[in-house]
Enzyme design. Structure first.
Site, PDB file in Angstrom:
ATOM      1  N   MET A   1      -6.779   0.089   3.704  1.00  0.00           N
ATOM      2  CA  MET A   1      -5.508   0.741   4.048  1.00  0.00           C
ATOM      3  C   MET A   1      -4.846   0.010   5.213  1.00  0.00           C
ATOM      4  O   MET A   1      -3.976   0.568   5.891  1.00  0.00           O
ATOM      5  CB  MET A   1      -5.746   2.212   4.389  1.00  0.00           C
ATOM      6  CG  MET A   1      -6.284   2.977   3.172  1.00  0.00           C
ATOM      7  SD  MET A   1      -5.904   4.722   3.207  1.00  0.00           S
ATOM      8  CE  MET A   1      -6.747   5.197   4.687  1.00  0.00           C
TER       9      MET A   1
ATOM     10  N   GLN B   1      -4.724  10.531  -0.576  1.00  0.00           N
ATOM     11  CA  GLN B   1      -6.033  10.840   0.001  1.00  0.00           C
ATOM     12  C   GLN B   1      -5.931  11.479   1.381  1.00  0.00           C
ATOM     13  O   GLN B   1      -6.937  11.778   2.014  1.00  0.00           O
ATOM     14  CB  GLN B   1      -6.931   9.606   0.039  1.00  0.00           C
ATOM     15  CG  GLN B   1      -6.552   8.543   1.046  1.00  0.00           C
ATOM     16  CD  GLN B   1      -7.405   7.296   0.867  1.00  0.00           C
ATOM     17  OE1 GLN B   1      -7.280   6.589  -0.132  1.00  0.00           O
ATOM     18  NE2 GLN B   1      -8.297   7.023   1.812  1.00  0.00           N
TER      19      GLN B   1
ATOM     20  N   HIS C   1     -13.367  -4.659   8.472  1.00  0.00           N
ATOM     21  CA  HIS C   1     -12.751  -5.070   7.211  1.00  0.00           C
ATOM     22  C   HIS C   1     -13.044  -6.549   6.930  1.00  0.00           C
ATOM     23  O   HIS C   1     -13.347  -6.936   5.804  1.00  0.00           O
ATOM     24  CB  HIS C   1     -11.227  -4.891   7.270  1.00  0.00           C
ATOM     25  CG  HIS C   1     -10.761  -3.471   7.416  1.00  0.00           C
ATOM     26  ND1 HIS C   1     -10.171  -2.992   8.559  1.00  0.00           N
ATOM     27  CD2 HIS C   1     -10.788  -2.425   6.554  1.00  0.00           C
ATOM     28  CE1 HIS C   1      -9.833  -1.721   8.384  1.00  0.00           C
ATOM     29  NE2 HIS C   1     -10.210  -1.346   7.191  1.00  0.00           N
TER      30      HIS C   1
END
Ligand code: AMP
Length: 289
Positions: A30, A61, A37
């Site tokens: 995201m 979500q 990440h």
């Protein structure tokens, strides 16, 4: 590295790579990227010829609209971090991913109903909806997910099994700051005091890990929960010790040789989660005996 905004451009690029026999590794994110990440992206690069990273703040979500609004968006910095690590960055608009912004419903028993599923109603419906779409578009050989979101990883593994998707899900270790705080995009929102207070989460997890073999489950949970005093600056949402595969609550250690302790806590209005896996010494000893 190419930044792509449409599904048709992405599928064209991937089809061309596949026609040359290249394998594809995929890291869905995201954005607001950090070293956690990047660890996933590096794992993808080590495994696959073509590395695809998606950056999409998935509205379905977020059970809390304010959390979605405040979620950091840093596309330019994200692309700078990914340069030299990823081949394709897929950064679609919401309208590219959703004609109607809504989720399908998914039920994987305790995996979707407990803990994150309980405290964030609809969260895993949104996660499964977007991950299914992305995996269908990208058709990767491998997709990389962090153990930082341990329950999400278990849900994705169940999703892929249930849908018969031809992809290997690769779990990746949680990357931490030097003082132990699990890296998270939400950490950007912590002020100096909150950043200090947030350390209680990882410190408690490590304390419980240190005592995993000399305390029973009840004692471990008491020890952990007592650390979250009103003066700690944190408000504990849940702390649980569950089976790492089924998410059944652990009462008898011997019946659950691989467990995980999970914490969700608020620092101000910022919700942080973290976990640590537990393998009991006596069950390990039995296995190797
Ligand atoms: P997010 O952008 O928060 O949706 O996360 C994208 C992926 O990165 C998910 O698979 C996360 O589990 C993973 N991830 C996030 N933080 C970390 C971390 N500190 N260490 C390892 N993986 C992480």
């Amino acid at each position: 590295m190419i930044v792509i905004e449409t599904i048709s451009d992405l599928t064209a690029q991937i089809a061309e790579a596949k026609s040359k026999g290249l394998t594809v590794g995929f890291v869905p994110t995201m954005g607001a990227l950090h070293q956690g990440h990047l660890h996933l992206v590096q794992k993808a690069a080590a495994a696959a010829d073509l590395v695809v990273v998606s950056i999409f703040v998935n509205p379905t979500q977020f059970n809390n609209p304010d959390d979605l609004l405040k979620y950091p968006k840093t596309l330019e910095a994200d692309c700078a971090l990914l340069e030299n690590h990823a081949d394709l960055v897929f950064a679609p608009a919401t309208t590219e991913m959703y004609t109607r912004v809504e989720s399908k419903k998914w039920d994987f028993g305790r995996l979707t109903s407990s803990l994150e599923g309980h405290f964030r109603p609809g969260h895993f419906d949104g996660v499964c909806t977007i991950v299914q779409k992305l995996l269908t578009i990208v058709q990767p050989d491998w997709a990389f997910f962090g153990k930082k979101d341990f329950q999400q990883l278990a849900v994705i593994q169940a999703l892929v099994r249930a849908e018969g998707m031809p992809v290997s899900i690769v779990p990746c270790d949680t990357i931490r700051e030097p003082d132990g705080l699990a890296m998270s995009s939400r950490n950007m929102r912590l002020n100096h005091q909150q950043r200090q207070d947030a350390l209680l989460i990882s410190r408690t997890l490590h304390l419980l890990h240190d005592h995993k073999d000399d305390c029973n489950i009840e004692q471990l949970l008491d020890l952990g929960k007592n650390a979250f005093t009103p003066a700690s600056g944190l408000s504990l949402e849940y702390m649980a010790i569950v089976d790492a595969l089924t998410f059944e609550p652990v009462e008898d250690k011997a019946a659950h040789p691989h467990a995980v302790i999970l914490i969700a806590a608020f620092v101000g209005d910022i919700r942080l989660i973290d976990n640590i896996e537990l393998k009991w010494a006596d069950t390990l000893a039995k296995k190797t005996a």
